[in-house]
Design a protein around this motif. Structure first.
Motif, PDB file in Angstrom:
ATOM      1  N   HIS A  85       0.833  -1.202   0.000  1.00  0.00           N
ATOM      2  CA  HIS A  85       0.000   0.000   0.000  1.00  0.00           C
ATOM      3  C   HIS A  85       0.873   1.260   0.000  1.00  0.00           C
ATOM      4  CE1 HIS A  85      -3.069  -2.979   0.612  1.00  0.00           C
ATOM      5  NE2 HIS A  85      -2.442  -3.390   1.705  1.00  0.00           N
ATOM      6  N   ASN A  86       0.321   2.375   0.400  1.00  0.00           N
ATOM      7  CA  ASN A  86       1.015   3.658   0.369  1.00  0.00           C
ATOM      8  C   ASN A  86       0.280   4.584   1.338  1.00  0.00           C
ATOM      9  OD1 ASN A  86       1.672   6.423  -0.368  1.00  0.00           O
ATOM     10  ND2 ASN A  86       2.459   5.670  -2.309  1.00  0.00           N
ATOM     11  N   PRO A  87       0.987   5.280   2.227  1.00  0.00           N
ATOM     12  CA  PRO A  87       0.297   6.137   3.194  1.00  0.00           C
ATOM     13  C   PRO A  87      -0.606   7.187   2.553  1.00  0.00           C
ATOM     14  CG  PRO A  87       2.588   5.846   3.828  1.00  0.00           C
ATOM     15  CD  PRO A  87       2.437   5.233   2.455  1.00  0.00           C
ATOM     16  N   ARG A  88      -0.326   7.545   1.300  1.00  0.00           N
ATOM     17  CA  ARG A  88      -1.109   8.595   0.640  1.00  0.00           C
ATOM     18  C   ARG A  88      -2.209   8.054  -0.274  1.00  0.00           C
ATOM     19  NH1 ARG A  88       4.258  10.046   0.723  1.00  0.00           N
ATOM     20  NH2 ARG A  88       4.730  11.856   2.033  1.00  0.00           N
ATOM     21  N   ASN A  89      -2.365   6.732  -0.312  1.00  0.00           N
ATOM     22  CA  ASN A  89      -3.444   6.164  -1.135  1.00  0.00           C
ATOM     23  C   ASN A  89      -4.805   6.734  -0.762  1.00  0.00           C
ATOM     24  OD1 ASN A  89      -1.810   4.575  -2.718  1.00  0.00           O
ATOM     25  ND2 ASN A  89      -2.423   2.624  -1.803  1.00  0.00           N
ATOM     26  N   ARG A  90      -4.991   7.034   0.519  1.00  0.00           N
ATOM     27  CA  ARG A  90      -6.279   7.533   0.988  1.00  0.00           C
ATOM     28  C   ARG A  90      -6.665   8.847   0.324  1.00  0.00           C
ATOM     29  NH1 ARG A  90      -2.656   8.443   5.396  1.00  0.00           N
ATOM     30  NH2 ARG A  90      -2.355  10.675   5.823  1.00  0.00           N
ATOM     31  N   ASP A  91      -5.673   9.586  -0.195  1.00  0.00           N
ATOM     32  CA  ASP A  91      -5.938  10.856  -0.857  1.00  0.00           C
ATOM     33  C   ASP A  91      -6.122  10.705  -2.363  1.00  0.00           C
ATOM     34  OD1 ASP A  91      -5.572  12.193   1.619  1.00  0.00           O
ATOM     35  OD2 ASP A  91      -3.390  12.168   1.312  1.00  0.00           O
TER      36      ASP A  91
END
Length: 295
Positions: A85-91
């Protein structure tokens, strides 16, 4: 999956992930690690002092214990580490909802990942562990390639994660994750590629060496962390075989995933959020890879 801002409330199912498209918000289970019954189973990076990824608890930056000049134990070997995943996927929910071809199916580009009850994100966990493992592997003389190092706006997509290992001609590739199953489901498991021959996917050459890598990784991870093998997948082996993951289906090099524990279980979560335990996890992963590459 996490239940505190900036993540949506958690769902009590394994790896349930929030994925939005242009018009509708759809719920994806487990992202590209969705739960299902086991298939045929009883189952060069930047500096190691990188800051902690978004969403981690205080003091979450990786501080690997290994220091000093590299020695030649893994000289000439290339290792691909894939922080899930990626910490900024939520954006970037629209972008990660894009469908990609995984050979025998189409899956979303990527997902947000799961989180603990107090909001520690899987994407933060995976980056921290991978940065620690990179430092340890480089100290052994290996060349380490990361699919991402918190330096991307989102992703990469699952097909690009597989392509990164192929392009690097990696001798071993490991994708690091943490699970999102029901409370009471505890322990780690290693996901092995199934035999898949469809479209761009052909795992025939990597099934056997990936199993060897996975078995050694499971053994070393258990010994180093003291964690038990999963009590809900793999029938006690800590091994699971899957044919629905693009990161495995499209790999041309030996590759496995490791789910280091269940973020939705309080006891597992207590380990996953502890920096000392994450250092042990990184050492277990490093030792498993080293064992595979030197035997």
């Amino acid at each position: 999956m996490s239940n505190s801002s900036p993540f949506p409330p958690p769902r009590r199912s394994r790896g349930t992930l929030l994925i939005a498209s242009a018009v509708v918000v759809a719920v994806g289970v487990g992202g590209w690690l969705a739960w299902r019954p086991p298939v045929g189973s009883a189952p060069a990076g930047s500096a190691s002092g990188s800051p902690a990824p978004d969403g981690g608890p205080a003091g979450d930056a990786a501080h690997p214990a290994s220091t000093g000049a590299p020695h030649a134990g893994l000289k000439g070997k290339t290792v691909l580490l894939d922080p899930g995943h990626n910490p900024r996927n939520r954006d970037h929910t629209r972008e990660i909802a894009r469908s990609v071809d995984i050979g025998n199916d189409h899956k979303e580009c990527d997902t947000t990942g799961t989180a603990t009850d107090d909001g520690y994100a899987e994407a933060a966990f995976t980056l921290d562990v991978v940065r620690r493992a990179r430092a340890l592997l480089e100290a052994e003389g290996a060349k380490v390639v990361l699919t991402q190092d918190g330096d991307r706006p989102y992703g990469p997509c699952v097909d690009a994660r597989a392509a990164a290992g192929n392009k690097a001609h990696a001798d071993a590739a490991v994708s690091v994750h943490a699970d999102g199953s029901d409370p009471g489901n505890r322990g780690f498991h290693v996901i092995l590629p199934a035999r898949v021959a469809a479209g761009a996917a052909d795992t025939s050459r990597i099934v056997a060496p990936s199993r060897d890598l996975g078995e050694r990784l499971a053994d070393r991870f258990a010994a180093t962390t003291g964690s038990s093998r999963s009590n809900y997948l793999g029938h006690g082996t800590g091994l699971d075989i899957r044919a629905d993951l693009g990161g495995l289906n499209l790999s041309a090099v030996p590759k496995v995933f490791i789910e280091c524990g269940n973020m939705r279980d309080p006891k597992d979560a207590a380990q996953l959020t502890d920096a000392g335990w994450r250092e042990k996890a990184a050492r277990g992963i490093t030792e498993g890879i080293t064992d595979f590459l030197t035997h």
